[in-house]
Design an enzyme around this catalytic site. Structure first.
Site, PDB file in Angstrom:
ATOM      1  N   THR A  59      17.695  18.896 -40.174  1.00  0.00           N
ATOM      2  CA  THR A  59      18.639  19.722 -39.400  1.00  0.00           C
ATOM      3  C   THR A  59      19.455  20.560 -40.374  1.00  0.00           C
ATOM      4  O   THR A  59      20.533  21.029 -40.031  1.00  0.00           O
ATOM      5  CB  THR A  59      19.582  18.864 -38.527  1.00  0.00           C
ATOM      6  OG1 THR A  59      20.263  17.923 -39.377  1.00  0.00           O
ATOM      7  CG2 THR A  59      18.841  18.120 -37.446  1.00  0.00           C
ATOM      8  N   HIS A 102      17.206  25.495 -34.034  1.00  0.00           N
ATOM      9  CA  HIS A 102      18.500  25.600 -34.732  1.00  0.00           C
ATOM     10  C   HIS A 102      19.660  25.424 -33.746  1.00  0.00           C
ATOM     11  O   HIS A 102      20.584  26.236 -33.692  1.00  0.00           O
ATOM     12  CB  HIS A 102      18.594  26.948 -35.463  1.00  0.00           C
ATOM     13  CG  HIS A 102      19.460  26.881 -36.685  1.00  0.00           C
ATOM     14  ND1 HIS A 102      19.106  27.417 -37.892  1.00  0.00           N
ATOM     15  CD2 HIS A 102      20.680  26.322 -36.891  1.00  0.00           C
ATOM     16  CE1 HIS A 102      20.061  27.199 -38.779  1.00  0.00           C
ATOM     17  NE2 HIS A 102      21.025  26.535 -38.193  1.00  0.00           N
ATOM     18  N   ASP A 141      14.966  20.886 -36.664  1.00  0.00           N
ATOM     19  CA  ASP A 141      15.855  21.815 -35.967  1.00  0.00           C
ATOM     20  C   ASP A 141      15.843  23.161 -36.683  1.00  0.00           C
ATOM     21  O   ASP A 141      16.418  24.138 -36.206  1.00  0.00           O
ATOM     22  CB  ASP A 141      17.287  21.257 -35.936  1.00  0.00           C
ATOM     23  CG  ASP A 141      18.220  22.137 -35.101  1.00  0.00           C
ATOM     24  OD1 ASP A 141      17.855  22.425 -33.941  1.00  0.00           O
ATOM     25  OD2 ASP A 141      19.280  22.553 -35.619  1.00  0.00           O
ATOM     26  N   GLU A 146      11.894  30.608 -39.679  1.00  0.00           N
ATOM     27  CA  GLU A 146      12.503  30.671 -38.348  1.00  0.00           C
ATOM     28  C   GLU A 146      13.129  32.011 -38.008  1.00  0.00           C
ATOM     29  O   GLU A 146      13.293  32.342 -36.840  1.00  0.00           O
ATOM     30  CB  GLU A 146      13.582  29.577 -38.204  1.00  0.00           C
ATOM     31  CG  GLU A 146      14.854  29.854 -38.997  1.00  0.00           C
ATOM     32  CD  GLU A 146      15.926  28.778 -38.782  1.00  0.00           C
ATOM     33  OE1 GLU A 146      15.588  27.593 -38.895  1.00  0.00           O
ATOM     34  OE2 GLU A 146      17.069  29.145 -38.499  1.00  0.00           O
ATOM     35  N   LYS A 181      29.688  16.455 -45.579  1.00  0.00           N
ATOM     36  CA  LYS A 181      30.336  16.154 -44.295  1.00  0.00           C
ATOM     37  C   LYS A 181      29.341  15.621 -43.269  1.00  0.00           C
ATOM     38  O   LYS A 181      29.572  14.596 -42.636  1.00  0.00           O
ATOM     39  CB  LYS A 181      31.029  17.425 -43.770  1.00  0.00           C
ATOM     40  CG  LYS A 181      32.221  17.853 -44.619  1.00  0.00           C
ATOM     41  CD  LYS A 181      32.818  19.152 -44.145  1.00  0.00           C
ATOM     42  CE  LYS A 181      31.996  20.363 -44.501  1.00  0.00           C
ATOM     43  NZ  LYS A 181      31.867  20.646 -45.938  1.00  0.00           N
ATOM     44  N   ASP A 241      22.263  12.425 -53.806  1.00  0.00           N
ATOM     45  CA  ASP A 241      23.095  13.628 -53.829  1.00  0.00           C
ATOM     46  C   ASP A 241      23.229  14.042 -55.278  1.00  0.00           C
ATOM     47  O   ASP A 241      23.352  13.188 -56.154  1.00  0.00           O
ATOM     48  CB  ASP A 241      24.482  13.346 -53.223  1.00  0.00           C
ATOM     49  CG  ASP A 241      25.235  14.631 -52.882  1.00  0.00           C
ATOM     50  OD1 ASP A 241      25.510  15.420 -53.806  1.00  0.00           O
ATOM     51  OD2 ASP A 241      25.531  14.843 -51.696  1.00  0.00           O
ATOM     52  N   ARG A 257      18.201  23.169 -43.525  1.00  0.00           N
ATOM     53  CA  ARG A 257      17.626  24.507 -43.655  1.00  0.00           C
ATOM     54  C   ARG A 257      16.113  24.356 -43.781  1.00  0.00           C
ATOM     55  O   ARG A 257      15.624  23.463 -44.472  1.00  0.00           O
ATOM     56  CB  ARG A 257      18.182  25.241 -44.880  1.00  0.00           C
ATOM     57  CG  ARG A 257      19.594  25.777 -44.705  1.00  0.00           C
ATOM     58  CD  ARG A 257      19.661  26.918 -43.669  1.00  0.00           C
ATOM     59  NE  ARG A 257      21.008  27.444 -43.500  1.00  0.00           N
ATOM     60  CZ  ARG A 257      21.876  27.029 -42.578  1.00  0.00           C
ATOM     61  NH1 ARG A 257      21.544  26.048 -41.736  1.00  0.00           N
ATOM     62  NH2 ARG A 257      23.061  27.586 -42.492  1.00  0.00           N
ATOM     63  N   CYS A 280      21.330  18.470 -47.326  1.00  0.00           N
ATOM     64  CA  CYS A 280      21.826  19.207 -48.493  1.00  0.00           C
ATOM     65  C   CYS A 280      21.633  20.701 -48.241  1.00  0.00           C
ATOM     66  O   CYS A 280      20.846  21.095 -47.382  1.00  0.00           O
ATOM     67  CB  CYS A 280      21.081  18.763 -49.754  1.00  0.00           C
ATOM     68  SG  CYS A 280      19.315  19.048 -49.651  1.00  0.00           S
ATOM     69  N   PRO A 281      22.348  21.544 -48.979  1.00  0.00           N
ATOM     70  CA  PRO A 281      22.159  22.979 -48.771  1.00  0.00           C
ATOM     71  C   PRO A 281      20.834  23.458 -49.349  1.00  0.00           C
ATOM     72  O   PRO A 281      20.242  22.772 -50.191  1.00  0.00           O
ATOM     73  CB  PRO A 281      23.338  23.607 -49.530  1.00  0.00           C
ATOM     74  CG  PRO A 281      23.818  22.585 -50.472  1.00  0.00           C
ATOM     75  CD  PRO A 281      23.393  21.243 -49.969  1.00  0.00           C
TER      76      PRO A 281
HETATM   77  P1  NAI Z   1      28.487  19.828 -47.380  1.00  0.00           P
HETATM   78  O1  NAI Z   1      28.720  20.941 -48.361  1.00  0.00           O
HETATM   79  O2  NAI Z   1      29.652  19.069 -46.855  1.00  0.00           O
HETATM   80  O3  NAI Z   1      27.450  18.768 -48.018  1.00  0.00           O
HETATM   81  C1  NAI Z   1      26.319  19.142 -48.743  1.00  0.00           C
HETATM   82  C2  NAI Z   1      25.997  18.021 -49.712  1.00  0.00           C
HETATM   83  O4  NAI Z   1      24.780  18.351 -50.390  1.00  0.00           O
HETATM   84  C3  NAI Z   1      27.082  17.818 -50.787  1.00  0.00           C
HETATM   85  O5  NAI Z   1      27.440  16.467 -50.879  1.00  0.00           O
HETATM   86  C4  NAI Z   1      26.419  18.306 -52.061  1.00  0.00           C
HETATM   87  O6  NAI Z   1      26.855  17.610 -53.225  1.00  0.00           O
HETATM   88  C5  NAI Z   1      24.957  18.002 -51.767  1.00  0.00           C
HETATM   89  N1  NAI Z   1      24.051  18.752 -52.622  1.00  0.00           N
HETATM   90  C6  NAI Z   1      24.234  19.951 -53.211  1.00  0.00           C
HETATM   91  N2  NAI Z   1      23.157  20.273 -53.958  1.00  0.00           N
HETATM   92  C7  NAI Z   1      22.284  19.258 -53.833  1.00  0.00           C
HETATM   93  C8  NAI Z   1      21.004  18.987 -54.378  1.00  0.00           C
HETATM   94  N3  NAI Z   1      20.412  19.860 -55.215  1.00  0.00           N
HETATM   95  N4  NAI Z   1      20.392  17.827 -54.056  1.00  0.00           N
HETATM   96  C9  NAI Z   1      20.999  16.926 -53.230  1.00  0.00           C
HETATM   97  N5  NAI Z   1      22.216  17.125 -52.687  1.00  0.00           N
HETATM   98  C10 NAI Z   1      22.851  18.273 -52.985  1.00  0.00           C
HETATM   99  O7  NAI Z   1      27.644  20.494 -46.204  1.00  0.00           O
HETATM  100  P2  NAI Z   1      27.509  19.977 -44.700  1.00  0.00           P
HETATM  101  O8  NAI Z   1      28.587  20.560 -43.867  1.00  0.00           O
HETATM  102  O9  NAI Z   1      27.312  18.519 -44.691  1.00  0.00           O
HETATM  103  O10 NAI Z   1      26.149  20.720 -44.268  1.00  0.00           O
HETATM  104  C11 NAI Z   1      24.906  20.353 -44.815  1.00  0.00           C
HETATM  105  C12 NAI Z   1      23.874  21.418 -44.441  1.00  0.00           C
HETATM  106  O11 NAI Z   1      23.670  21.394 -43.027  1.00  0.00           O
HETATM  107  C13 NAI Z   1      24.322  22.851 -44.736  1.00  0.00           C
HETATM  108  O12 NAI Z   1      23.952  23.236 -46.042  1.00  0.00           O
HETATM  109  C14 NAI Z   1      23.609  23.654 -43.703  1.00  0.00           C
HETATM  110  O13 NAI Z   1      22.452  24.208 -44.300  1.00  0.00           O
HETATM  111  C15 NAI Z   1      23.210  22.663 -42.621  1.00  0.00           C
HETATM  112  N6  NAI Z   1      23.761  22.972 -41.303  1.00  0.00           N
HETATM  113  C16 NAI Z   1      22.901  23.055 -40.239  1.00  0.00           C
HETATM  114  C17 NAI Z   1      23.377  23.313 -38.966  1.00  0.00           C
HETATM  115  C18 NAI Z   1      22.465  23.373 -37.775  1.00  0.00           C
HETATM  116  O14 NAI Z   1      22.872  23.821 -36.698  1.00  0.00           O
HETATM  117  N7  NAI Z   1      21.215  22.922 -37.878  1.00  0.00           N
HETATM  118  C19 NAI Z   1      24.806  23.541 -38.743  1.00  0.00           C
HETATM  119  C20 NAI Z   1      25.630  23.367 -39.911  1.00  0.00           C
HETATM  120  C21 NAI Z   1      25.122  23.102 -41.156  1.00  0.00           C
END
Ligand code: NAI
Length: 344
Positions: free
Chosen positions: A229, A292, A255, A260, A154, A174, A231, A202-203
């Site tokens: 931004t 963060h 971020d 942290e 997303k 990805d 982890r 990515c997570p």
């Molecule tokens: P999402 O689940 O929509 O997208 C994550 C993407 O990473 C997916 O397309 C997935 O296929 C891909 N992925 C999974 N394993 C992978 C790997 N080994 N190598 C490469 N890509 C891989 O998650 P979203 O909502 O886009 O969030 C992404 C990250 O942003 C979250 O995991 C979270 O850690 C972080 N986050 C940080 C925030 C902040 O305030 N700084 C707030 C919200 C999320």
């Protein structure tokens, strides 16, 4: 009235949750402290806990919560690397907020990038002292540059759209590429070699831990700008520091930071920070750190409260748990999603 122990409460959490609590039939007890082994006892007698990114939900904590009567963990965030899902299985249901405002995070990422490469943080401080010199403020155009996006979920995809708006060329990596998305997927090594800017979306998992390490940095273009931004532990902070000192990395915008949890969200302005790596990073003219805060918009806070309340009311009413997580997530055979209203 169901009782929820709310950990790591911040002033910005209160309005959105207090406004929705009564109507949902939920009573919150707000604790400033984080959840961990020493504080898990505070949740004794509560039906559930509501937690955030730096609360500790390791196996010993889960055991204490379960013994104290807790049956649901409501994460106020999307990431869940701080939860031992296996330890929860069969005992405590875990629900999360999968998306609150992916725009908030993607927009903050671009804000960091622009601040860094156009030296806005330096100009702001200078003009406040009536120093109107331009020396040292030369930036570069984003137009025509290549951005490498790791993780095209997303947030990653919105960031890609924003970058395209700036006329950047986008390449992405990805593990599960989105078919038919029109995104130019490449291998990680190709991404490192091609990118002027690298942004991590990515997570954090065992696979992505220290995705940016010394070996990866050696594969990068000289002067690359690294944005994180997602982890902290996606980047080996020591290796990042080394890359900056060797002038391979042109700038870094963080971020999130590997260590942290003991530092971010707190005021250390009157203290000596013990983390030498963070202190050294912050001292660099080409590093920007925010604590963060990428998620922190009014829209995101309202969405977090809304989804968390729905997750909790669905749990207590015995309904389907749309946002439940368990350690079988993503495993095709074992996953009960679609066949059952709950993970167990
Ligand atoms: P999402 O689940 O929509 O997208 C994550 C993407 O990473 C997916 O397309 C997935 O296929 C891909 N992925 C999974 N394993 C992978 C790997 N080994 N190598 C490469 N890509 C891989 O998650 P979203 O909502 O886009 O969030 C992404 C990250 O942003 C979250 O995991 C979270 O850690 C972080 N986050 C940080 C925030 C902040 O305030 N700084 C707030 C919200 C999320």
């Amino acid at each position: 009235m169901k009782r929820i122990a709310f950990f790591d409460t911040k002033d910005y959490d209160l309005p959105a949750f207090e406004a929705r609590a009564k109507e949902a039939g939920i009573s919150f007890k707000f604790f400033d402290t984080r959840l961990g082994e020493d504080t898990a006892g505070l949740a004794n007698g509560f039906d559930g806990v509501c937690v955030f990114v730096n609360d500790d939900l390791s196996a010993p904590v889960i055991e204490k919560l379960y013994k104290g009567g807790v049956r649901v963990i409501a994460l106020r965030c999307a990431g869940y690397n701080n939860v031992d899902l296996k330890a929860c299985f069969g005992k405590i249901h875990v629900v999360r907020v999968p998306a609150y405002s992916p725009y908030a995070v993607a927009e903050h990422t671009m804000a960091l990038l622009l601040t860094s490469i156009r030296r806005i943080h330096k100009a702001y401080n200078r003009t406040r002292e009536f120093n109107f010199s331009l020396s040292g403020l030369t930036g570069f155009d984003l137009h025509g540059k290549t951005v490498g996006v790791v993780g095209t979920g997303k947030i990653g995809r919105i960031f890609i759209d924003i970058c395209r708006g700036f006329g950047m060329r986008v390449v992405a990596y990805d593990k599960y590429p989105a078919e038919g998305s029109g995104i130019d997927y490449v291998s990680l090594d190709e991404l490192f070699a091609a990118s002027d800017v690298i942004s991590l979306h990515c997570p954090l998992s065992e696979e992505t831990y220290h995705l940016i390490d010394e070996a990866a940095i050696e594969k990068c273009k000289k002067g690359v700008v690294i944005l994180n931004t997602s982890r902290g532990a996606l980047i080996d902070a020591e290796a990042l520091l080394g890359g900056i000192k060797r002038r391979v990395i042109g700038a870094a915008c963080l971020d999130v930071y590997e260590e942290e949890s003991d530092i971010f969200f707190r005021d250390f302005s009157g203290h000596i920070v013990e983390d030498d790596t963070l202190a050294r990073l912050i001292s660099m003219p080409n590093v920007i750190v925010t604590s963060h805060q990428a998620f922190l918009t009014e829209e995101a806070l309202a969405a977090i409260a809304e989804t968390t309340m729905k997750n909790l009311t669905d749990f207590f009413s015995g309904g389907r748990l749309e946002n439940e997580l368990c350690y079988n997530c993503g495993k095709v055979e074992e996953c009960r999603r679609g066949r059952s209203p709950r993970c167990f």
